[in-house]
Design a protein around this motif. Sequence first.
Motif, mmCIF file in Angstrom:
data_model
loop_
_atom_site.group_PDB
_atom_site.id
_atom_site.type_symbol
_atom_site.label_atom_id
_atom_site.label_comp_id
_atom_site.label_asym_id
_atom_site.label_seq_id
_atom_site.Cartn_x
_atom_site.Cartn_y
_atom_site.Cartn_z
ATOM 1 N N SER A 1 0.909 -1.131 0.216
ATOM 2 C CA SER A 1 -0.131 0.185 -0.086
ATOM 3 C C SER A 1 0.978 1.260 0.000
ATOM 4 N N GLN A 2 2.259 1.330 0.431
ATOM 5 C CA GLN A 2 2.904 2.407 0.347
ATOM 6 C C GLN A 2 3.927 2.348 -0.763
ATOM 7 N N SER A 3 3.755 1.156 -1.486
ATOM 8 C CA SER A 3 4.913 1.343 -2.691
ATOM 9 C C SER A 3 4.016 1.722 -4.060
ATOM 10 N N ASN A 4 5.214 1.882 -4.878
ATOM 11 C CA ASN A 4 4.701 2.304 -6.221
ATOM 12 C C ASN A 4 4.439 0.965 -7.333
ATOM 13 N N VAL A 5 4.294 -0.186 -6.532
ATOM 14 C CA VAL A 5 4.044 -1.413 -7.408
ATOM 15 C C VAL A 5 2.696 -1.292 -7.820
ATOM 16 N N ASN A 6 2.571 -1.698 -9.224
ATOM 17 C CA ASN A 6 1.315 -1.937 -9.922
ATOM 18 C C ASN A 6 0.742 -3.379 -9.875
ATOM 19 N N ILE A 7 -0.271 -3.444 -9.141
ATOM 20 C CA ILE A 7 -0.831 -4.827 -8.769
ATOM 21 C C ILE A 7 -2.076 -5.326 -9.668
ATOM 22 N N GLU A 8 -1.786 -6.286 -10.393
ATOM 23 C CA GLU A 8 -2.857 -6.648 -11.087
ATOM 24 C C GLU A 8 -3.345 -8.347 -10.521
ATOM 25 N N LEU A 9 -4.284 -8.366 -9.985
ATOM 26 C CA LEU A 9 -4.681 -9.731 -9.389
ATOM 27 C C LEU A 9 -6.213 -10.269 -10.325
ATOM 28 N N GLY A 10 -6.240 -11.539 -10.372
ATOM 29 C CA GLY A 10 -6.977 -11.956 -11.031
ATOM 30 C C GLY A 10 -6.807 -11.903 -12.360
ATOM 31 N N ARG A 11 -5.547 -11.840 -12.898
ATOM 32 C CA ARG A 11 -5.128 -12.155 -14.155
ATOM 33 C C ARG A 11 -4.017 -13.142 -14.216
ATOM 34 N N LYS A 12 -4.625 -14.184 -15.340
ATOM 35 C CA LYS A 12 -3.643 -15.147 -15.840
ATOM 36 C C LYS A 12 -2.876 -14.437 -16.979
ATOM 37 N N ILE A 13 -1.358 -14.369 -16.689
ATOM 38 C CA ILE A 13 -0.585 -13.886 -17.619
ATOM 39 C C ILE A 13 -0.027 -14.978 -18.575
#
Length: 662
Positions: free
Chosen positions: A450-462
């Motif tokens: 929550s404090q980072s700049n990481v882009n989080i994509e959950l529910g995605r099968k890449i």
Amino acid sequence: MAQFKHLFEKITIGTTELKNRILSTAHQTNHVANGIPTSEMTAYHVARAKGGVGLIVLEAAAVHPSGMLTTHTIAGYDDRVIPAYSEIAEQLHKYGTKVFAQLFHGGREVVSSDYRNAAWAPSAEPSLRFGAMPRPMSLEEIEQVIDGFALSAKLAREAGLDGVEICCSHGYLPAQFWSSHINHRTDQYGGSFENRMRFIIEVLERVWQAVGEDYTVGIRMSSDEMTMDGTTIVDAVNIVEYLVDQVRVDFINVTAGDSSTYAGSTHIAPPSPVKHAYLSPHGFKIRMAGAVPVFIGSRIIDPVEAEQIVASGKADVVGMTRALIVDPEMPNKAMKGELHSIDACLGCLQACIGHYHKGLTIGCVQNPTAGKEAELQPLIQQSRTRQRVIVVGAGPAGLQAALTADAQGHEVTLVDQSEAIGGLLRTMRRAPMRQELAETMLDNYSRKLSQSNVNIELGRKISRDDLLELKPDAIICAVGSRPYLPHVEGIDDSRVMTVDHLFSGNPRAVGHRVLVFDFAGDWPGVEAAIFLAEKGHDVTLISAKLHIGQEVHQYLRNEYLKKLYQLKVHLRPHYDFGGIRNGRVIIRHLFSHDTEMVEEWDTVVLSQGRVPNIELYEQVKDIAPVVRQIGDCLAPRTIEEATYEGMISALHLGVIRTEMHI
């Protein structure tokens, strides 16, 4: 700061002023070579001093060659220790942190050595846990050891350390002398209570003679040895009252447990789910009995808990050792009110005292830099080019990789096909005695994200095509593992399930009579057995190891075995799962190769190891300049390997290699 007005208040202990009430108690780092602390030990403690800790007590320093607990014990009696002590003191004092030596003799407790020395003790009373039978000490040997305490204290003072702590805890030598269960001597050091106290009183008197009155000297003791024939809190109060009446004691550092027994040893470093701050009532009793400052520790991992303990008068100084291992900056963060950024201890024991018991240097599952500060600092400080990084998999390995890469300034996307982070932590959080560990680790990572700049994509099968389109500079595969199913007949029986399925949100119905098969001797099989027994099932735990919980850290294993016996789980080591034939479960003895057929059963739960998910890596390993496998998808192991590989893979991204021209 107002929230912690007691915790960050100065206090004078003996002749030593501490800037706050936070203590790192003595704990083995194994950063010792030939009896002398190494530069790695200095770097480890400097990180905690920078983070704001008030007092550090260094790990046990033997006062005599007969007191070397392991081959990695500090030789506190050897004047070669002075330069190393001096360097530690100089570096820690830069940050206002005070440092004490712990003076130690294990007596009958001899853990290991290249050549196992003879154990010394007041009497020939064995250590049940280590199987060591000591020789009764002669009067000359008692005198040598007392002189060793004095010499070791003198060397600590000459080196610039601020004080010494005499280790009387956990059933070590001074406690062996004062125990009526261990000390059967008939001379002036045995028999009456006063005679049994003579050893520690003479040690303290001789130490004071060696260091002078303008120094700080105290003891560490177990308020309750937590074993059948050990010291209780009533005994501890009597000991303290007598001791402070006979000799000056500047502080009493209160702990619990006993090294010589399995049950008692758990309290040397109690694991989760042992209750937080459970010794604080004992601290208050010892404080009242001795009328001297009291330190208290054992599972105090939250500065809010620590503040309450000091504010309520249960102790003057709070040992927060494992909280400082996982987050060296915890005191500074608490003082600034940045509680949301503090990483909490998991209570897993795997890499702190777990490494010590394996002869390894200290580490931490949640903080992979712990114990490796000197090694990793140059890499962390390297110049880097910013990279576009895709981390696939949001279990511990992927989470650690994403957050480390983000901290190094990279552009990071974290992708997971699940709707929530955690990977196997989500399975572990349903396990009765691992829930706290999993919940704490998930909370630590959630707050960091929550404090980072990481882009989080959950529910995605890449897929490979997705990654080709994204054109990342680096791909880190952290997609975990799946349960292994043995290739035996009957494996498709509808009454067979895995531990993963049992702990899923929607498991199938489980019958009354359950056979749990444990392949690896680690937590899943044991937790499944406890989970089902607590629900009233008749459970048999069948393990293909020498003993139940073999690969679990011994202190957690102690708690597991206690729980299994209390729940009346049937325990059968030395067998594996041979399949199901004609409705009967086949179990095979690993040594005799005899086969048994179990007819009365309703459900089989399998914990048979895991298979790495290598498929994604094999599909994408050639489509980016850097592609890495980490954690269980590289090879199923433990959380420690997962977080370390996550950290180290991210630290190497984009490093600018400088060439030296001569």
